[in-house]
Motif scaffolding. Structure first.
Motif, PDB file in Angstrom:
ATOM      1  N   HIS A   1      -4.558   8.256  -0.078  1.00  0.00           N
ATOM      2  CA  HIS A   1      -3.087   8.276  -0.015  1.00  0.00           C
ATOM      3  C   HIS A   1      -2.433   9.009  -1.179  1.00  0.00           C
ATOM      4  O   HIS A   1      -1.287   8.695  -1.547  1.00  0.00           O
ATOM      5  CB  HIS A   1      -2.569   6.834   0.080  1.00  0.00           C
TER       6      HIS A   1
ATOM      7  N   GLU B   1       0.838  -1.202   0.000  1.00  0.00           N
ATOM      8  CA  GLU B   1       0.000   0.000   0.000  1.00  0.00           C
ATOM      9  C   GLU B   1       0.873   1.252   0.000  1.00  0.00           C
ATOM     10  O   GLU B   1       1.640   1.476   0.936  1.00  0.00           O
ATOM     11  CB  GLU B   1      -0.905  -0.011   1.235  1.00  0.00           C
TER      12      GLU B   1
ATOM     13  N   HIS C   1      -8.539   0.316  -0.553  1.00  0.00           N
ATOM     14  CA  HIS C   1      -9.055   0.829   0.719  1.00  0.00           C
ATOM     15  C   HIS C   1      -9.894   2.035   0.344  1.00  0.00           C
ATOM     16  O   HIS C   1      -9.364   3.082  -0.012  1.00  0.00           O
ATOM     17  CB  HIS C   1      -7.911   1.227   1.661  1.00  0.00           C
TER      18      HIS C   1
ATOM     19  N   ASP D   1      -5.230   2.962  -1.643  1.00  0.00           N
ATOM     20  CA  ASP D   1      -6.048   3.624  -0.624  1.00  0.00           C
ATOM     21  C   ASP D   1      -6.366   5.002  -1.184  1.00  0.00           C
ATOM     22  O   ASP D   1      -5.469   5.796  -1.453  1.00  0.00           O
ATOM     23  CB  ASP D   1      -5.279   3.719   0.702  1.00  0.00           C
TER      24      ASP D   1
HETATM   25 MN    MN Z   1      -5.369   2.056   4.100  1.00  0.00          MN
END
Ligand code: MN
Ligand code: LRH
Length: 431
Positions: free
Chosen positions: A258, A220, A282, A255
């Motif tokens: 992010h 991630e 996410h 995500d």
């Molecule tokens: Mn996350």
């Protein structure tokens, strides 16, 4: 008379209040879509096949570095968290998977937890490791990093933690490890960019080698925070490089929070699909940074555009396309279960709307460089209110036509408040 169990009988009883209106709206939408040569029943079946995992850390109240204000009836153990996830599943029907976080969800009896989860019709989705906090009694601190730390002893400790997450996951029936690290620097010169990336990759290789054959590992990326100058895995390019170096079981997790403001995330998604490295999501929403707000609450059009890429890949039979859909949110001022249900409904709405895109019309407009034609094609899908369709899919699977109203009327939160004494301490922090 309330029914804090929120069981099938309660849901059925509450559904009776809204069924006639649902049928009317569903039929009207069906006629509208039929005029567009779209079979509403086909979309309902697609939606009934859609699932998004809920984060165990999402059923408690989240916080920020300034403070956390626990709500009433907070879950105190992983078992109480699973109970709350099961309540969301009974109402929404599209959330059978629960993503766990270690050590927040660590238990001495994984067998008992596995049975507890299964007894509620749930399964354990991805396991999330945590080398962004120090645990009591931990030998080496992660203050200056974990998998990319200059000290091999710290890296080894972080690798061992991830391998332990895999071991616990195997016992719980999970088949994926999700790795996010906060490693980075706050000042120029603090972290050597190339060496730290090399160390991160070397550590991930040791974790990759510990993966069972049928497991996947998600890496991630995140632009910043907790480091505020440089972050080891700061963008999709770094994530893609790492996942490619590791091998076929390594994939990239996106995500939504992010990225820098105004980054074209749907384009990053299409890139990762094209290179065969999209592992999962996410879902959440944000205005500024990694705000972890409810999915679809701030930028619903962006969420639709992300699903437009995903559904296009799904419908065009992209090989090996099996992204893991998960929520990752911090519910600081709402009842976490209501936020989860609203977010699941928004993600499912975007998935359903993406099926309403006339992909031949879109491809034709793109071929003719008809910008407005292409945008109008997408907007027609986005502006279609698919609520009756999504509610009908829930209803047919035994869920609630109006989940939040059914939940509120049940007195579930009040009951949990009676059962679960209020938490006194509320240290700052995300959970
Ligand atoms: Mn996350
Ligand atoms: C990091 C992150 C990561 C989780 C954490 C709870 O910002 O998105 O996915 O481990 O939140």
């Amino acid at each position: 008379m309330a029914n804090a169990l929120v069981d099938a009988e309660w849901i059925e009883r509450e559904n009776r209040k809204g069924k006639a209106a649902l049928d009317e709206d569903f039929d009207a939408l069906g006629r509208q879509l039929a005029r567009r040569a779209i079979d509403i029943e086909a979309i309902v079946e697609r939606v009934r096949g859609f699932a998004v995992a809920v984060p165990s850390w999402g059923v408690g109240t989240g916080g920020t570095r300034f403070a956390r204000f626990p709500g009433p009836g907070e879950p105190r153990t992983v078992f109480e968290k699973i109970d709350d996830c099961a309540t969301v599943f009974r109402l929404m029907r599209s959330t059978p998977g629960v993503s766990l976080h270690i050590p927040w969800d660590k238990t001495d009896s994984p067998g008992e937890l596995r049975a507890f989860v299964r007894a509620r019709g749930l399964h354990v989705d991805a396991m999330n490791s945590n080398t962004f906090q120090d645990q009591p009694g931990q030998v080496h601190s992660y203050k200056f990093g974990s998998l990319s730390h200059p000290d091999p002893a710290v890296r080894h400790q972080a690798i061992e933690h991830n391998i332990e997450c895999i071991r616990i996951g195997v016992a719980l029936g999970s088949r994926a490890l999700s790795v996010w690290i906060g490693d980075g620097g706050n000042f120029p010169g603090q972290m050597p960019f190339r060496q730290s990336l090399e160390r991160y990759l070397e550590s991930l290789r040791a974790i990759y080698d510990a993966l069972p054959d049928d497991w996947r590992v998600f890496v991630e990326h995140k632009l910043y925070e907790p480091a505020f100058y440089s972050t080891v895995n700061n963008d999709w390019g770094t994530s893609y490089y790492v996942a490619s170096e590791l091998g076929p079981k390594a994939l990239c997790l996106v995500d939504l929070g992010h990225h820098a403001p105004n980054v074209n995330i749907e384009m990053i998604v299409s890139r990762l699909i094209q290179v065969g490295k999209l592992g999962g999501f996410h879902f959440n929403d944000s205005m500024y940074g990694d705000d972890d707000l409810d999915a679809g609450s701030i930028k619903p059009f962006q969420l639709f555009l992300v699903f437009n890429e995903l559904v296009d890949a799904e419908l065009s039979g992209t090989s090996g396309f099996a992204p893991a859909y998960m929520l990752d949110q911090s519910h600081n001022v709402t009842d976490p279960l209501e936020s989860l249900m609203m977010s699941v409904a928004e993600v499912t709405r975007a998935y359903a709307q993406a099926h309403l895109v006339d992909r031949h019309e879109l491809a034709d407009a793109q071929q003719r460089c008809d910008a407005i034609g292409a945008l109008a094609c997408l907007k027609r899908a986005f502006h279609t209110d698919v609520s009756p369709l999504v509610a009908m899919a829930r209803f047919r699977d035994g869920g609630a036509i109006d989940p939040i109203a059914t939940y509120r009327a049940s007195g579930y939160r009040e009951q949990k408040t009676r059962e679960r004494p209020a938490q006194t301490s509320a240290a700052a922090g995300i959970v």
